[in-house]
Write an enzyme that holds these catalytic residues in place. Structure first.
Site, short mmCIF file in Angstrom:
data_model
loop_
_atom_site.label_atom_id
_atom_site.label_comp_id
_atom_site.label_asym_id
_atom_site.label_seq_id
_atom_site.Cartn_x
_atom_site.Cartn_y
_atom_site.Cartn_z
N HIS A 181 -7.60 -1.05 5.22
CA HIS A 181 -6.56 -0.21 5.83
C HIS A 181 -6.28 0.97 4.91
O HIS A 181 -6.22 2.12 5.35
CB HIS A 181 -5.29 -1.05 6.05
CG HIS A 181 -4.17 -0.28 6.68
ND1 HIS A 181 -4.20 0.13 7.99
CD2 HIS A 181 -2.98 0.15 6.16
CE1 HIS A 181 -3.08 0.79 8.26
NE2 HIS A 181 -2.34 0.82 7.17
N ASP A 229 -0.43 -4.41 5.95
CA ASP A 229 -1.13 -3.95 7.15
C ASP A 229 -2.58 -4.43 7.18
O ASP A 229 -3.44 -3.79 7.78
CB ASP A 229 -1.07 -2.42 7.25
CG ASP A 229 0.31 -1.92 7.64
OD1 ASP A 229 1.24 -2.75 7.77
OD2 ASP A 229 0.47 -0.70 7.80
N HIS A 276 0.85 -1.21 0.00
CA HIS A 276 0.00 0.00 0.00
C HIS A 276 0.87 1.25 0.00
O HIS A 276 2.09 1.16 0.15
CB HIS A 276 -0.99 -0.01 1.16
CG HIS A 276 -0.40 -0.04 2.53
ND1 HIS A 276 0.34 -1.11 3.01
CD2 HIS A 276 -0.44 0.86 3.57
CE1 HIS A 276 0.71 -0.87 4.26
NE2 HIS A 276 0.25 0.32 4.61
N HIS A 320 4.37 -5.11 10.13
CA HIS A 320 4.87 -4.48 11.35
C HIS A 320 5.13 -5.51 12.44
O HIS A 320 4.47 -6.55 12.49
CB HIS A 320 3.87 -3.45 11.90
CG HIS A 320 3.75 -2.22 11.06
ND1 HIS A 320 4.53 -1.11 11.23
CD2 HIS A 320 2.92 -1.94 10.03
CE1 HIS A 320 4.19 -0.19 10.35
NE2 HIS A 320 3.22 -0.67 9.60
N ASP A 339 5.78 4.46 5.06
CA ASP A 339 6.65 3.48 5.73
C ASP A 339 6.66 2.13 5.00
O ASP A 339 7.34 1.21 5.44
CB ASP A 339 6.25 3.31 7.20
CG ASP A 339 4.80 2.90 7.40
OD1 ASP A 339 3.95 3.30 6.58
OD2 ASP A 339 4.51 2.19 8.38
N HIS A 340 5.94 2.04 3.90
CA HIS A 340 5.97 0.83 3.07
C HIS A 340 6.47 1.12 1.66
O HIS A 340 6.96 0.20 0.99
CB HIS A 340 4.57 0.20 3.00
CG HIS A 340 4.07 -0.29 4.32
ND1 HIS A 340 4.12 -1.61 4.70
CD2 HIS A 340 3.55 0.39 5.38
CE1 HIS A 340 3.64 -1.72 5.94
NE2 HIS A 340 3.28 -0.53 6.36
N HIS A 357 1.30 3.90 1.94
CA HIS A 357 1.82 4.61 3.11
C HIS A 357 3.35 4.70 3.06
O HIS A 357 4.02 3.75 2.65
CB HIS A 357 1.37 3.93 4.41
CG HIS A 357 -0.08 4.16 4.71
ND1 HIS A 357 -0.77 3.42 5.65
CD2 HIS A 357 -0.97 5.06 4.22
CE1 HIS A 357 -2.03 3.84 5.71
NE2 HIS A 357 -2.17 4.84 4.86
#
Length: 282
Positions: free
Chosen positions: A110, A134, A54, A173, A58-59, A56
Site C-alpha cells: 500500500h 491499510d 504508514h 478504515h 489520514d493516519h 498517509h
C-alpha cells in the site's frame, strides 16, 4: 490490554491501547489529536507512544501536534515520511510497553514503508490484536499504491496470515460493507459472506464499527485471503495465487457498488415538472 476504537474523519479508525495496570497508553494512527486527547483524559491514562502504520495524512497527520503537546512522546514507524518520527522500526522488531508486547510486521505494498503491529500480553487469556492499517481490512485489502501483487501476497499469506487464528483484526478504515459486496460478487454462493454482509449493514445502519474481526473469520469471507479457493480462481480466470490476487485487486479497483434505485414517486414528480420552480435559477 484494553483497545478503544475511535472513529475519525470520513471512515478512518485510530486506536488507543491501554495498559491497565500502569494506565499508560499507546495510540495507533493518531490522525485527530483533539479527539485522541479527549479520550486520553476521559480514560485517565498517560499517552506514552504513537505507532504509525504508514505516512498517509489520514493516519499520521496528528503526530507533530501530539509531539508538541506531549513532551517525550515516542513516535514509531518504518517510513521516514512519517511526521515527528522518533523511532524507526524494522520487521520482527519487538517493543514493550509495560505488560504489552508489540511485534512490528513490515508489509510494504500500500506504501513502501507500511508496518503492521501485532500486540499481546504474556499469560493473558485475551486474544492478541493486529493493527493492520491499510494492508488488511475486514473483507478486503489495501490498494497497491507503492507495491506489487507479489508483495501483498507475501503480506497476507506469510506475514499476517500465519498469526494465531484468534487474533483480533483492527484495520485502518471502515469499508466492510463495500468490501463484502465485492466479496459477494466474487463468491455469490458463499453463505458466510452473505451473513457477514447482513451483519455489517446492520452495524452500518446503527453507526457502529465492524472492527474487530478475527483472522479466522477473514479466511472464510475475505477474497484476498482465499486466492487458492476454486470459486476465486473461476472468477478471475487464473490459477496461480499471485495472479488471482492481482486480478482481484484490479476488479476491486473498478468495482462500483450498486446505486440505490431512485424513489418512483420522485421520478414521476421530475417527469411532471413539479420540482421546476425549485430548480430554476434566481
Amino acid at each position: 490490554m484494553k483497545v478503544k476504537v475511535i472513529s475519525v474523519l470520513e471512515d478512518n479508525y485510530m486506536y488507543l491501547v491501554i495498559e491497565e495496570s500502569t494506565r499508560d497508553a499507546i495510540a495507533v494512527d493518531a490522525a485527530v489529536p483533539k479527539r485522541l486527547l479527549e479520550i486520553v483524559r476521559k480514560e485517565d491514562v498517560v499517552l506514552r507512544a504513537i505507532l504509525t502504520t504508514h505516512h498517509h495524512w489520514d493516519h499520521a497527520r496528528g503526530n507533530e501536534e501530539l509531539a508538541r503537546l506531549c513532551p517525550g512522546l515516542r513516535v514509531y514507524g518504518a517510513d521516514e515520511r512519517i511526521g515527528a518520527l522518533t523511532h524507526k522500526v524494522t520487521h520482527d522488531q519487538e517493543l514493550t510497553f509495560g505488560a504489552i508486547r508489540v511485534r512490528c510486521l513490515f508489509t510494504p505494498c500500500h506504501t513502501s514503508g507500511h508496518m503492521c503491529y501485532f500486540m499481546w500480553e504474556d499469560g493473558s487469556p485475551d486474544a492478541p490484536a493486529l493493527f493492520s492499517g491499510d494492508t488488511l481490512f475486514v473483507g478486503g485489502c489495501g490498494k497497491f499504491f507503492e507495491g506489487t501483487a507479489e508483495q501483498m501476497y507475501i503480506n497476507l499469506t506469510q506475514i499476517l496470515g500465519v498469526l494465531p487464528k484468534e487474533t483480533k483484526v483492527f484495520c485502518g478504515h471502515e469499508c466492510t460493507v463495500r468490501n463484502l459486496k465485492f466479496a459477494l460478487k466474487v463468491e455469490p454462493e458463499n453463505e458466510t459472506v452473505k451473513k457477514k454482509l447482513a451483519w455489517a449493514k446492520q452495524r452500518d445502519d446503527e453507526d457502529l464499527p465492524t472492527v474487530p474481526s478475527t483472522l479466522q473469520e477473514e479466511f472464510l469471507y475475505n477474497p484476498f485471503l482465499r486466492v487458492t479457493e476454486e470459486p476465486l480462481q473461476k472468477f478471475t480466470g487464473k490459477t496461480e495465487p499471485v495472479e488471482v490476487l492481482r486480478a482481484l485487486r484490479t476488479e476491486k479497483d473498478n468495482f462500483k457498488k450498486p446505486k440505490e434505485q431512485p424513489n418512483p414517486q420522485a421520478m414521476l414528480a421530475f417527469d411532471w415538472g413539479l420540482f421546476s420552480p425549485f430548480l430554476e435559477k434566481k
